[in-house]
Design a protein around this motif. Structure first.
Motif, PDB file in Angstrom:
ATOM      1  N   GLN A  40      10.716   9.741 -27.369  1.00 12.88           N
ATOM      2  CA  GLN A  40      10.902  10.335 -26.047  1.00 12.88           C
ATOM      3  C   GLN A  40      11.410  11.770 -26.178  1.00 12.88           C
ATOM      4  O   GLN A  40      11.968  12.175 -27.195  1.00 12.88           O
ATOM      5  N   THR A  41      11.175  12.550 -25.131  1.00 13.66           N
ATOM      6  CA  THR A  41      11.618  13.946 -25.078  1.00 13.66           C
ATOM      7  C   THR A  41      12.577  14.126 -23.918  1.00 13.66           C
ATOM      8  O   THR A  41      12.289  13.703 -22.790  1.00 13.66           O
ATOM      9  N   ILE A  42      13.717  14.736 -24.190  1.00  9.81           N
ATOM     10  CA  ILE A  42      14.720  15.027 -23.162  1.00  9.81           C
ATOM     11  C   ILE A  42      14.728  16.528 -22.937  1.00  9.81           C
ATOM     12  O   ILE A  42      14.866  17.311 -23.879  1.00  9.81           O
ATOM     13  N   VAL A  43      14.582  16.944 -21.681  1.00 11.28           N
ATOM     14  CA  VAL A  43      14.579  18.371 -21.349  1.00 11.28           C
ATOM     15  C   VAL A  43      15.604  18.619 -20.245  1.00 11.28           C
ATOM     16  O   VAL A  43      15.568  17.983 -19.187  1.00 11.28           O
ATOM     17  N   PHE A  44      16.523  19.545 -20.499  1.00 11.90           N
ATOM     18  CA  PHE A  44      17.515  19.941 -19.503  1.00 11.90           C
ATOM     19  C   PHE A  44      16.986  21.145 -18.727  1.00 11.90           C
ATOM     20  O   PHE A  44      16.675  22.178 -19.295  1.00 11.90           O
TER      21      PHE A  44
END
Length: 345
Positions: free
Chosen positions: A96-100
């Motif tokens: 998964q990719t987490i982007v703020f």
């Protein structure tokens, strides 16, 4: 692709609505059960630059929202980053990719909370942007208005082994690749603009006076102070070998304008932006501990004096009876050498 958008405020609703208009699979997380029920039942009306009615699933269950998501977009205020990351840590899936959106040092906080072992073993990509993708406002009655698209918004990942997916970049064409999360967080334009103008208009805001924040609140002296703070930010970036531009250049590139001075740019770009009606607002509670405090703390480690930044932190802390340094990002235990090694991916 499947997206989870965490945060049901202005930015979260705008991003979720935009993605649904682009026919992406999206779920929206909000803590408000009434908002979740309303959006799920009635959908969301997107207005402005993008327009259309979309069907959108919203939920108060974090597990339900992120379980099938390839991309997890965190669009809460910076104060919520730690809580959100701790909440998703035990339920993250591989790859998964987490982007703020935007960063406010969220990527480094995420690394601290998740730990390098989990990030590596689950092959988690952690990224952040320098700004929100849109200027938007939600009416909390079923509509979100997107009135500006920002251009040349930086996005960076924690490490080059986990780059941001091309499909994500294509979906948000206003994004451009940065070199490190130091570059994204140090290029956040909010943090040197909002706090001084707020503090210099504190009596008006505390009295809930209605006025235009930039048109009426940004005087020549206050904007000059902003520019002095900006010089401190640029000096720190230079020491870290991080690419930065003046706030005026950042704003002109965001909105494809050519204002010659910051004093002209602020009211020109935001002529109708009302000031907050309370000092207990993100211009103080977010931009100072998660924006100015990191700049000041980096200055201490790097040997860069930051008197203008420090004065705002101290005065605001005293005024609000808060300890913004204690609440903010500290870089505790890091040295100049370790910062230099971290500031380039």
């Amino acid at each position: 692709m499947t997206y989870a958008v965490i945060g049901g405020g202005n930015t979260g609703q705008a991003i979720a609505g935009y993605l649904r208009l682009k026919e992406e699979s999206v779920k929206l997380y909000t803590r408000d059960p009434n908002k979740a029920q309303r959006i799920s039942k009635q959908g969301l009306e997107v207005k402005g630059i993008y327009s259309g009615k979309v069907i959108l699933e919203a939920s108060t269950s974090m597990d339900e929202v992120i379980s099938d998501a390839k991309f997890i977009i965190i669009s809460t205020t910076a104060m919520g980053h730690e809580t959100i990351v701790k909440q998703i840590k035990p339920i993250l899936k591989d790859n998964q990719t987490i982007v703020f959106f935007p960063g406010y040092w969220g990527a480094l906080e995420c690394k601290r909370i998740l730990g390098e072992h989990l990030i590596k073993n689950k092959n988690i990509t952690v990224a952040e942007t320098s700004a929100m993708p849109f200027v938007s406002i939600a009416d909390n009655a079923g509509s979100v208005f997107i009135n500006k698209i920002k251009h040349n918004v930086l996005i960076s990942t924690l490490c080059e082994e986990n780059p941001i997916a091309l499909s994500f970049m294509n979906r948000f064409p206003q994004l451009i690749l940065g070199n490190s999360v130091f570059e994204t967080s140090l290029n956040n334009s909010n943090v040197v603009i909002h706090p001084p103008i707020t503090l210099f208009n504190a009596a008006r805001i505390d009295a809930s006076e209605a006025f235009q924040f930039y048109t009426d609140g940004a005087s020549p002296f206050s904007v000059n102070y902003v520019e002095k703070m900006d010089i401190e930010r640029l000096q720190i970036a230079s020491r870290l070998k991080v690419n930065t531009q003046s706030i005026l250049t950042v704003l002109n590139e965001f909105y494809d304008t050519g204002y010659p001075t910051l004093y002209e740019a602020l009211p020109g770009l935001f002529p109708t932006g009302l000031a907050p009606t309370t000092l207990d607002y993100r211009y103080m509670t977010e931009d100072i501990p998660f924006g100015l405090v990191p700049i000041s703390e980096l200055g201490k480690i790097l040997g860069v004096e930051t008197p203008y930044t420090d004065s705002i932190i101290s005065a605001a802390s005293l005024l609000m009876d808060s300890d913004y340094r204690k609440e903010g990002i500290s870089f505790k235990g890091l040295t100049k050498e370790s910062l230099l090694s971290m500031s380039v991916v």
